[in-house]
Design an enzyme around this catalytic site. Structure first.
Site, PDB file in Angstrom:
ATOM      1  N   LYS A  65       9.650  37.783  -3.534  1.00 37.84           N
ATOM      2  CA  LYS A  65      10.538  37.537  -4.669  1.00 37.84           C
ATOM      3  C   LYS A  65      11.078  38.888  -5.130  1.00 37.84           C
ATOM      4  CE  LYS A  65       8.211  33.461  -6.466  1.00 37.84           C
ATOM      5  NZ  LYS A  65       6.767  33.540  -6.139  1.00 37.84           N
TER       6      LYS A  65
ATOM      7  N   LYS B 186       8.738  22.632   0.662  1.00 34.43           N
ATOM      8  CA  LYS B 186       7.491  23.234   0.177  1.00 34.43           C
ATOM      9  C   LYS B 186       6.961  22.401  -0.987  1.00 34.43           C
ATOM     10  CE  LYS B 186       6.829  27.250  -2.398  1.00 34.43           C
ATOM     11  NZ  LYS B 186       6.780  28.717  -2.535  1.00 34.43           N
TER      12      LYS B 186
END
Ligand SMILES: Cc1ncc(C[n+]2csc(CCOP(=O)(O)OP(=O)(O)O)c2C)c(N)n1
Ligand SMILES: [Mg+2]
Length: 1255
Positions: free
Chosen positions: A867, A758
């Site tokens: 998250k 990423k």
């Protein structure tokens, strides 16, 4: 006859047209106290009368003509008979000389309804040779039969001889003899008195013995319709503490709670989803109640009935107020013919004690909770309008003033399985019975025709029910049932003093959009007129969805069962009804060095050393097990986090662990509100995440297991070793450098073995430059590797599009958060055609995130980055992940630069999600998607770690890819060894110092009880003042939370708690405890305690004193926080506190006052009326004031508003802008107890602002 009916309380007449019955019709319609309704269809009319009787428990009177008009009543008579509903049928007939002669419209009406009526009488045609008293006693006797147990329909056949119209005729008045008393009394002629049977028989002692001896009792509440009976059933449930299965027709399935806090403390163990739990074989085998008590005869669920049959032999006690055998499986051992209230009175009066096995109830409740979650989840995540959804949404839309009527066939079954009561905070219309019933919820009555379960007459019944019950009725019926009773529309059309109705017709074909139904329901609630809503649905699609619901509910029940039955330590404790308790929580602040700046660090700050700070939590159980968690705030303020941790350290001591916690799905929220007494959402996301981690880890430690095994116990035959399990990791590149340099870095990562990368984008001047980097990377590493880009919401829509057009050929797996405006996301998907992932968008999810997620179902959104420390823990993360998978999207677990501790937990958690996903695919019969590469590449940033062993990942032995070993992660958590060098501060439970201080004020010596926490040298002093009948104890959790940054002091005000006062000898009168005296006393206390100015925090009476000191002793007061600060309390506002889970403890602690006389004195002298008005002083205040009120506290909200405007009239600009008013959501008056974390945060923020002012 009609007058006698009226005197017996029968005031509602249902009249079918006809000439033979005209004498009765004329008499009824001309009676001033009687209401009539007419319908040409006798069948509909009779069903209407049934609905009326169901609604008000009184018979309606039906008048028909002779012939088949009479026969048309039969279906309703059958239903009424089966359901013990009282009805009085007055059928007109020909006189005997015309019967059996071929005369027109003459049939044999004698005993026409056979055994379906409780009583039949054939009245002769009116004549003056029989006393009129005979007519009266006939009516009295019939009505007694109709209304006394077993109640039901009664039939009086009334012959009339022509002429029927009112033609004057000679007749003898002697037939009226003996009626004088009747005429004047206004009473029925004969009064029937029923003698109640008592529970004295020795058989009843047997029943008590059976109930008392039950270890695995089950209380079934079947169809119950009277409010008294429902209340009695609830009292019984509360007393027995057995698991309660409430049928949809009990009224208790649709419970509306005042608040989520009250839900977790209702004191009754409702198991609403036993039906679907029984789909699991494991659960079915396990459920073996030893005693069943059933209230009300009918149970809708077939599966539950079958289960009961399988339980035989066991003691099975059925209570209902009729003698009929309701025992299709022939398993009832004790049949009690009594009213439910009588039975409950008797059981409660006999002081029966119960000894229920707590494992039995906690298993049932845990399994139920999981099935409930599953059903709710599936219904809400399904994209098409399904019949279970209709059941769910219509029941949810009901408010206090509504009731429900469900049709036969699927509507009642769907309601029984999928209806949902609690729609918190929305049930505001109508009368809230929860305040009078003493239960923290209000129930909604549900009616249905289950006597013979016909699909005829349902609409008419519903209209009758609305009439009898005098509430708004929402009727849900099938299309065939609706068509079967179209004549019911004629009844619906007539509006005789009833509330308006909504009829939802489920027409099972075609498809529709879910929100349309919700909108239609909302609209219909505000309409004055009746509404018919047609919901089109498809039989096939529904069958399919029902089948999915069953499969998933079955899986959820089995999973819950196997998970909790494996928890041997938690179970061994719960056997003797105490669960294992937490004895200590400790927090250690850590600081570890990073190799590189965080990707969130602004450019230009890249040369100094970089650190990450957070907290390690250790949680200790009473059996010696220790668990570990990490709280690593990134966006949250470290001090706020510290305060919450201090608070938790205090309140968590001694709380029991629940078996259901490893199941997630709402268990943590439930545990937090029940045991910590706070709204679950008041915990900061990172704190909640760390707390959940520590709890899961301590359970794993106690059970000798790992977090993964706890979340996903493997089946007996499965390979339980996690040694071979790995989690794919996505590498992260911060995009510094030229395109070639970044591409080179990417290539190195690929060589290392990463299969997904990423790249952070939106870092350069122009999106095209970012696109060039992507192109370069692709060129360098080829197309084998998954490539993701993350723009962190930094682009405008046009910039994002520009980037999108330039990377269209780069096969990005997704671009994360491309646009800065949430509303542009879908537009970006559509215009760019690029796959998109969400991250920041889901950070602000509240307790019910599904509503928010539903906005992002678009196919262009292919993934969500979760998250756990941002979304608020594993429970929520798992919910979001499940939703995404259900929608066919990826769920990517991602770290927020936590240490190896949280990373290890995330590895275990990611693996759990992958396993759960595989299971999901199995149930749905779909191909399992390939595992996702999770966003844990931040580990490369860690130069140091809080563990002694650095977190690392390595190349898998088989495929050579970089993957995290699930086994290693498990070991890291189990054998956790803190790197002491990383710790910078530890804080344990702060000690409370308790001492007395003496001060003299106006001839009185006050000996004040003081509680103090925090560093004595700290100049930042906060003084806490309690309310009437409170003590300093009320403030301890708050003080503990704030003690890290402030010196916190609380006093017992004079007369309260451990404070005493003594009047000096030279005073001839008693002491005066005016607000001024108390303020002077405080002033002296402040002087003794500190040389600095103090911040005064007060609640209610304490707030008034705080305000007084702020205004009049301003040289000592830096600022004041006033919580619900004003005179006069409204009882209404205490209700939400009464629902607090720890209410009884709170009350108990408030009873500890040493000096009762002084307390009485304080109550009187310090009352609102006696204090000088301070309104005008407000504008002169030199100390900043913070006003805190509960959002539900209308009166104090108003007062605070006015106070705020007065304060703002002040001249001192430096102070003026600091005056603030804050409303705390979901709170009543006692805000600091109902939502303490919110209040702590506000005080802390206020104190910081005061410091700024000071400096
Ligand atoms: C008076 C009567 N006739 C026939 C039946 C048999 N029956 C049971 S369900 C049903 C169909 C009901 O259709 P609908 O009202 O549309 O409900 P759905 O099954 O679609 O939920 C029929 C005819 C019955 N229960 N009662
Ligand atoms: Mg149908």
């Amino acid at each position: 006859m009609i007058e006698e009916c009226y005197r017996l309380g029968l005031t509602y007449f249902c009249i079918a047209p006809g000439s033979r019955s005209s004498p009765l019709t004329i008499a009824a319609t001309s009676h001033p106290m009687i209401s009539c309704i007419a319908c040409i269809d006798e069948r509909s009319l009779a069903f209407h009368a049934i609905g009326y009787a169901r609604g008000c428990h009184k018979p309606a009177v039906i008048i028909t003509s002779s012939g088949t008009a009479v026969s048309n009543l039969l279906p309703a008579v059958v239903e009424a008979s089966q359901e013990f509903l009282p009805l009085l049928l007055l059928t007109a007939d020909r006189p005997p000389e015309l019967l059996d002669t071929g005369a027109n419209q003459a049939i044999n009406q004698v005993n026409h309804y056979g055994s379906f009526v409780r009583h039949f009488f054939s009245l002769p045609a009116p004549t003056d040779i029989i006393s009129t008293r005979m007519v009266l006693t006939t009516v009295d006797s019939a009505v007694y039969h109709a209304t006394s147990s077993p109640s039901g329909p009664v039939h009086i056949n009334c012959s009339f001889r022509e002429p029927l119209e009112n033609t004057p005729q000679e007749w003898s008045k002697s037939c009226l003899k003996g009626l004088e008393f009747w005429v004047s009394s206004g009473q029925p002629f004969t009064t029937y008195i029923h003698s109640h049977s008592s529970f004295a028989h020795s058989n009843f002692a047997d029943v008590l013995g059976i109930i008392q001896g039950a270890k695995q009792g089950l209380l079934l509440i079947g169809a119950v319709f009277k409010e008294d009976d429902i209340c009695a059933a609830l009292l019984l449930a509360k007393h027995l503490k057995w698991a309660v299965i409430a049928d949809i027709l009990s009224g208790l399935r649709l419970r509306k709670y005042r608040s989520s806090l009250s839900r977790s403390h209702e004191g009754i163990l409702f198991v609403d989803h036993l039906d679907h739990s029984l789909l699991s074989d494991e659960v079915k085998q396990w459920i073996k109640p030893d005693v069943i008590v059933q209230i009300g005869s009918r149970i809708t669920s077939k599966r539950i009935s079958q289960m009961l049959q399988h339980c035989f032999p066991c003691s099975y006690i059925l209570i209902d107020n009729h003698p009929s055998r309701h025992d299709p499986s022939h398993i009832i051992t004790h049949r009690i013919h009594s009213s439910i209230s009588q039975f409950t009175d008797w059981v409660l009066g006999s002081c029966v004690t119960t000894h229920i096995n707590s494992k039995w109830t906690s298993f049932l409740c845990s399994i139920n909770m999981m099935v409930d979650w599953e059903i709710s989840f599936l219904i809400n995540s399904e994209n098409s309008l399904t019949e279970p959804y209709v059941a769910h949404i219509t029941s949810e839309a009901l408010d206090y003033g509504s009731t429900m009527c469900v049709g036969n066939s699927m509507p009642i079954r769907d309601a029984d399985m999928y209806a949902n009561g609690s729609s918190l905070g929305e049930c505001t219309r109508g009368n809230d019975t929860s305040s009078t019933s003493g239960f923290p919820f209000h129930w909604i009555q549900v009616a249905g025709n289950r006597g013979a379960s016909g699909i005829d007459g349902l609409l008419s019944t519903a209209v009758g029910f609305a009439m009898g019950h005098n509430k708004r009725v929402v009727c849900v019926i099938g299309d065939v049932s609706f068509l079967h009773d179209t004549n019911g529309l004629a009844l619906l059309k007539q509006r005789i003093s009833r509330k308006q109705m909504t009829v939802v017709v489920i027409n099972n074909h075609g498809g529709a959009i879910c929100t349309e139904l919700q909108n239609a329901l909302i609209k219909s609630q505000h309409e004055e007129a009746d509404c018919v809503i047609e919901v089109e649905s498809s039989i096939d699609a529904n069958a399919n969805f029902h089948s999915n619901l069953r499969k998933f509910a079955c899986q959820a029940a089995s999973h819950a069962f196997s998970t909790i039955s494996r928890l041997s330590v938690l179970n061994s404790f719960s056997q003797d009804s105490v669960s294992i308790k937490i004895c200590k929580l400790e927090s250690f602040q850590y600081r570890i060095q990073l190799c590189a700046p965080l990707t969130t660090t602004p450019a230009g700050n890249h040369h100094s050393k970089h650190y990450r700070e957070g907290f390690v939590l250790t949680l200790h159980l009473e059996d010696g097990s220790t668990g570990i968690g990490e709280v690593a705030p990134l966006k949250e303020n470290l001090l706020d986090v510290k305060e919450q941790l201090q608070f938790l350290t205090h309140v968590i001591k001694g709380t029991p662990l629940y078996l259901s916690l490893p199941l997630l799905k709402g268990s943590f929220s439930n545990w937090i509100s029940t045991n910590l007494g706070i709204p679950p959402d008041s915990l900061l996301p990172s704190v909640r995440c760390g707390l959940e981690m520590a709890i899961l880890s301590v359970i794993a430690a106690a059970e000798g297991s790992t977090m993964l095994n706890l979340l996903h116990p493997c089946a007996p035959k499965e390979d339980c070793s996690t040694k071979s399990l790995n989690v794919k990791i996505c590498a992260l590149i911060d995009s510094d450098g030229t395109p070639e340099e970044v591409a080179y870095l990417a290539a190195t990562l690929v060589e290392e073995g990463f299969t997904a990368i990423k790249l952070k984008v939106a870092r350069r001047a122009n999106p095209i430059e970012d696109a060039i980097v992507i192109q370069e990377i692709r060129r360098k590493i080829g197309f084998q590797v998954q490539l993701r880009a993350d723009a962190n919401r930094k682009w405008s829509f046009d910039q994002a599009l520009l980037f999108g057009y330039n990377v269209i050929d780069c096969a990005l797996q997704y671009i994360e958060e491309p646009v800065n405006d949430e509303d542009d996301i879908i537009k970006f998907c559509e215009e760019s055609g690029l796959p998109v992932a969400l991250d920041e968008t889901i950070d602000n999810l509240q307790e019910n995130p599904l509503k928010m997620l539903a906005r992002f179902k678009h196919n262009g959104i292919v993934a969500v980055v979760i998250k756990p420390s941002f979304v608020g823990g594993f429970e929520k993360a798992a919910l979001i992940a499940r939703w995404e998978r259900q929608q066919g999207k990826m769920a990517v677990v991602s770290a927020a630069f936590e240490s190896g501790l949280a990373l290890s937990a995330y590895v275990q958690f990611s693996c759990f999600l992958e396993m759960q996903n595989a299971e999901l695919c199995k149930i749905m019969n779909t191909e399992p998607a390939s595992p996702v590469a999770h966003g844990l590449g931040t580990y490369k940033w860690l130069k140091e770690d809080v563990t002694t062993k650095l977190f690392s990942i390595s190349r898998g032995a088989v495929n050579g890819f970089m993957e995290a070993s699930v086994f290693d992660a498990g070991q890291t958590l189990v054998n956790f060894d803190i790197n002491q060098n990383a710790l910078i501060q530890s804080f344990k439970a702060e000690e409370v110092h308790n001492y007395q201080l003496k001060v003299d004020v106006e001839g009185v010596t006050f000996s004040i009880n003081v509680q103090e926490i925090g560093d004595k040298r700290n100049d930042n002093v906060i003084v806490f003042l309690h309310g009437f009948l409170g003590t300093s104890e009320d403030w301890i959790p708050t003080m503990k939370a704030m003690s890290a940054s402030s010196r916190c002091i609380a006093f017992d005000l004079p007369g309260h708690g451990g404070s005493k006062m003594q009047v000096n000898d030279d005073m001839d009168q008693g002491p005066n405890l005016s607000i001024k005296v108390v303020a002077d006393m405080l002033h002296k206390l402040f002087r003794i305690l500190t040389t600095s100015k103090v911040t005064v925090v007060g609640y209610s009476m304490g707030a008034r004193i705080a305000l007084f000191t702020a205004l009049r002793c301003n040289n000592m007061v830096k600022g004041a926080v006033l919580i619900s600060g004003s005179p006069g309390l409204d009882d209404e506002l205490w209700r939400s506190l009464k629902n607090h889970p720890q209410f009884s403890q709170i009350v108990a602690s408030r009873m500890k006052h040493d000096d009762v006389q002084a307390l009485a004195k304080a109550l009187s002298d310090l009352s609102t009326g006696r204090q000088p008005s301070l309104w005008e002083d407000l504008k002169h205040t030199k100390s900043p004031i913070l006003l805190i009120v509960g959002e539900r506290d209308e009166k104090f909200k108003k007062i605070a508003h006015s106070m705020c405007s007065k304060l703002k009239e002040g001249k001192d600009d430096s102070v003026k802008h600091l005056h603030t008013m804050v409303k705390i959501p979901n709170s009543g008056h006692a805000v600091h107890i109902e939502n303490p974390l919110h209040v702590i945060h506000l005080i802390s923020e206020f104190v910081t602002r005061l410091d700024v002012l000071d400096s």
